[in-house]
Structure formats: C-alpha cells, structure tokens
Design a protein around this motif. Structure first.
Motif, PDB file in Angstrom:
ATOM      1  N   GLY A   1      -7.268   6.130   0.788  1.00  0.00           N
ATOM      2  CA  GLY A   1      -6.311   5.187   1.370  1.00  0.00           C
ATOM      3  C   GLY A   1      -5.112   4.894   0.494  1.00  0.00           C
ATOM      4  O   GLY A   1      -4.042   4.531   0.999  1.00  0.00           O
ATOM      5  N   PHE A   2      -5.272   5.014  -0.816  1.00  0.00           N
ATOM      6  CA  PHE A   2      -4.204   4.590  -1.723  1.00  0.00           C
ATOM      7  C   PHE A   2      -3.672   5.686  -2.641  1.00  0.00           C
ATOM      8  O   PHE A   2      -2.529   5.619  -3.067  1.00  0.00           O
ATOM      9  N   LEU A   3      -4.507   6.654  -3.007  1.00  0.00           N
ATOM     10  CA  LEU A   3      -4.118   7.565  -4.085  1.00  0.00           C
ATOM     11  C   LEU A   3      -3.946   9.020  -3.674  1.00  0.00           C
ATOM     12  O   LEU A   3      -3.460   9.826  -4.467  1.00  0.00           O
ATOM     13  N   CYS A   4      -4.357   9.398  -2.468  1.00  0.00           N
ATOM     14  CA  CYS A   4      -4.336  10.811  -2.100  1.00  0.00           C
ATOM     15  C   CYS A   4      -2.965  11.247  -1.560  1.00  0.00           C
ATOM     16  O   CYS A   4      -2.501  10.721  -0.548  1.00  0.00           O
TER      17      CYS A   4
ATOM     18  N   ARG B   1       0.842  -1.206   0.000  1.00  0.00           N
ATOM     19  CA  ARG B   1       0.000   0.000   0.000  1.00  0.00           C
ATOM     20  C   ARG B   1       0.877   1.256   0.000  1.00  0.00           C
ATOM     21  O   ARG B   1       0.614   2.211  -0.727  1.00  0.00           O
ATOM     22  N   LYS B   2       1.911   1.224   0.808  1.00  0.00           N
ATOM     23  CA  LYS B   2       2.789   2.398   0.880  1.00  0.00           C
ATOM     24  C   LYS B   2       3.459   2.647  -0.478  1.00  0.00           C
ATOM     25  O   LYS B   2       3.585   3.793  -0.909  1.00  0.00           O
ATOM     26  N   LEU B   3       3.866   1.579  -1.152  1.00  0.00           N
ATOM     27  CA  LEU B   3       4.490   1.736  -2.472  1.00  0.00           C
ATOM     28  C   LEU B   3       3.504   2.334  -3.465  1.00  0.00           C
ATOM     29  O   LEU B   3       3.854   3.212  -4.263  1.00  0.00           O
ATOM     30  N   ILE B   4       2.254   1.876  -3.404  1.00  0.00           N
ATOM     31  CA  ILE B   4       1.221   2.426  -4.303  1.00  0.00           C
ATOM     32  C   ILE B   4       0.995   3.900  -3.978  1.00  0.00           C
ATOM     33  O   ILE B   4       0.862   4.736  -4.872  1.00  0.00           O
ATOM     34  N   GLN B   5       0.977   4.228  -2.680  1.00  0.00           N
ATOM     35  CA  GLN B   5       0.785   5.631  -2.278  1.00  0.00           C
ATOM     36  C   GLN B   5       1.913   6.520  -2.811  1.00  0.00           C
ATOM     37  O   GLN B   5       1.662   7.615  -3.314  1.00  0.00           O
TER      38      GLN B   5
END
Lengths: 47, 282
Positions: free
Chosen positions: B97-100, B12-16
């Motif tokens: 949660g993922f894109l902001c 998730r952190k990598l996607i963020q």
C-alpha cells in the motif's frame, strides 16, 4: 489467542534475523549482487 | 467521520512517490541504458521493483529469490527469505500500500477516466497469485536448474514490472538487443498490456491476482506487527468501511485479511473510530 499470535510474530522475526545472518555467512549476498548488477535477459524478456 | 486517522490519501500518495524515488533514484542511467552497480544492490527493496531497471538502486526480492533457488548447489534462499520474512512480519501488506513502485503505477493508471466495471473480480482469482508463487517463483527455478543456473521463471514468463521498468527502456537504449527480440518478448508485452488494461479497469489488478510478493506479505498479514484492529463494541455495522475498500475487504469480518494493503481508507472513513492501525505484536 492474542498471546499466541504475539509469540508467533516475535518467533518469525527472530527466524528472519537468523536466516539473514546465515544467508550473509553463506555468501548468498554475492549471488544477489552479481545477478542485479548485470542486465537480466530473462527479466527483460530476451532470456 | 471520526477522529481516528491513519495517513490521509494525499499523505499516502506522497509516501508512495517518495518510496518510488528512493527505490529508483538513479534516473540518469536511463539515458545510456546503464545499471547501477553499487553496493546497495546487495539489499532487496521491500516492494516489487526490477533490478534490471536502469534507475533501480536495490535488488528485487522476487528476482533475487529465484536467482538463489536457481543456483546450482542451493535449494533454499536463506538471505532473501529472511529479508522478505522480516519485512512481512513487521509490516505485512502495508508495503504494497505504501512502498511498492508497481503498486503506485497501478493506482495512477486506475485514475484514467474510463467506465469501470461494476462487478468485482471473482473471489477465486485472488488465489492465482499463490499458484504463481509456488509454480513460477519456487518450483520453476529449481526445476530448470541443470548443470548451469536455473531460470527465474516468474521474471522470464510473467513479470510485467520487469517488462515495463527494464525491458522497454533497455531495448530503447540498446539497439543490439532489438535484434534478438523473439516470441518471449512478445508474450511479455502481451502480459504487460493485459495487466495495464485490467489495472485501468480494476484497482490494483496485479496486486489482487498475480503478485507473488503480495501473496507472501498477505499470508504474513495475519501475524504482522503493523496490523488492523476493529473495536466490535464501537462498530455500528454501517458498512462504510467495506464500501470504501478498493481491495474488496470487509474489515469488520476479517481485519487482517491477506488482501488488505493497509491503505487506511477504512480507518479514515469510520464514523465511530472503531478501526485503527497499530504497530505492536497482535
């Protein structure tokens, strides 16, 4: 209940598509672009 | 823990970070305090990201919504509403949660090791973001509209993302702007400091209490195609999901709560695989 929710999702998605197309046709995109390519004095707290 | 998995915390952190980089890919603009002026600024990013940030490659949906509402002759924004609605119906607060980018910023500063309050934010505080949405994002630009354009009142008086991502970098690179700093900028700096301090203490304080975009996506969580399901038959009511949730949601009671940002912590924590996040109409 499940079917109703599913229907609401698809209807809202269709409405979103219609709104986007209508917005593009009414030149709303130009307003968005013109605002975003200039320094927004309000956004940076100087407006 | 069971076998049912969403994205791990690291994934998730990598996607963020990837989303942050994609949204703010014009890093070189920081040097001269310039803005990207290309055609991609026709489009709105799904998350909260100031379009006056030098690195921003897209427009901010909340800023754009106010711009159109504040334009003489227009009382509704078809294009921006359509974009926000489409993102919200497809993904709900998964975007938070993922894109902001501002969500990622808050998560990072929350890791600063200071003693955190044991008591949660009061329940009523989550309704403040709906008040801000109506008062500052919708009514404000409409009311301030006279002969000229209305003001983007949320950006002007509140948005800490604009102050952080655009205000401070622009003032550092444009000495002429420093001469016009006034009370408004002081107010925005105070709001930014308050949000930063409270985000260090409380996980995603701005998302929980103040974000008007989160408010819209939260309402759409109820009908979003990406959603959370709890298998009541498998659930053993151990309470681990509620305990691990940093957005203070009990998914067994309300799996599609307006506060759930679809981080997947509860899915990964559940020992019985009773919780899953799926992408199909509810």
């Amino acid at each position: 209940m499940e079917n109703k929710k599913r229907l609401v999702s698809y209807v809202l998605l269709a409405v979103a598509g219609i709104l986007i197309v209508a917005g593009v046709m009414s030149n709303e995109v130009i307003l968005v672009l013109n605002k975003s390519i200039r320094i927004c004095m309000e956004c940076i707290g100087l407006g | 823990m069971g076998n049912n998995r969403f994205f791990t915390a690291l994934q998730r952190k990598l996607i963020q970070f990837a989303a942050f980089g994609f949204t703010n890919s014009h890093i070189g603009n920081y040097a001269g305090g310039k803005l990207y002026t290309g055609k991609f600024k026709n489009f709105c990013t799904p998350g909260l990201n100031c379009y006056s940030c030098p690195a921003a490659g897209f427009s901010c949906p909340i800023g754009s919504l106010q711009t159109v509402l504040g334009t003489p002759g227009r009382n509704i924004s078809l294009y921006v509403t359509g974009i926000i609605l489409a993102f919200g119906v497809l993904f709900g607060r998964f975007i938070c949660g993922f894109l902001c980018p501002f969500g990622l910023f808050q998560e990072l500063i929350h890791k600063i090791p200071v003693p955190k309050p044991k008591r949660r934010l009061p329940k009523w505080s989550k309704y403040i973001k709906y008040v801000l949405l109506v008062a500052f994002v919708i009514i404000g630009p409409l009311l301030t509209k006279g002969i000229g354009a209305g003001n983007p009142t949320f950006c002007e008086y509140i948005c800490p993302a604009g102050t952080l991502e655009a205000g401070i970098p622009m003032l550092l690179t444009h000495p002429e702007l420093q001469t016009v700093i006034g009370e408004l900028f002081s107010l925005k700096i105070i709001i930014l400091i308050i949000v930063v301090v409270l985000s260090i203490l409380y996980y995603r304080f701005f998302c929980k209490v103040l974000c008007p975009l989160g408010a819209i996506y939260g309402l759409l969580n109820k009908v979003s195609i990406l959603h959370l399901e709890v298998d009541k038959a498998s659930c053993v009511s151990c309470g681990r999901c509620a305990k691990v949730c940093q957005m203070d949601v009990d998914v067994t009671q309300n799996p599609n709560s307006a506060e759930c940002i679809r981080c997947g912590c509860c899915v990964n924590e559940c020992p019985k695989d009773a919780i899953k996040i799926t992408f199909k109409a509810q």
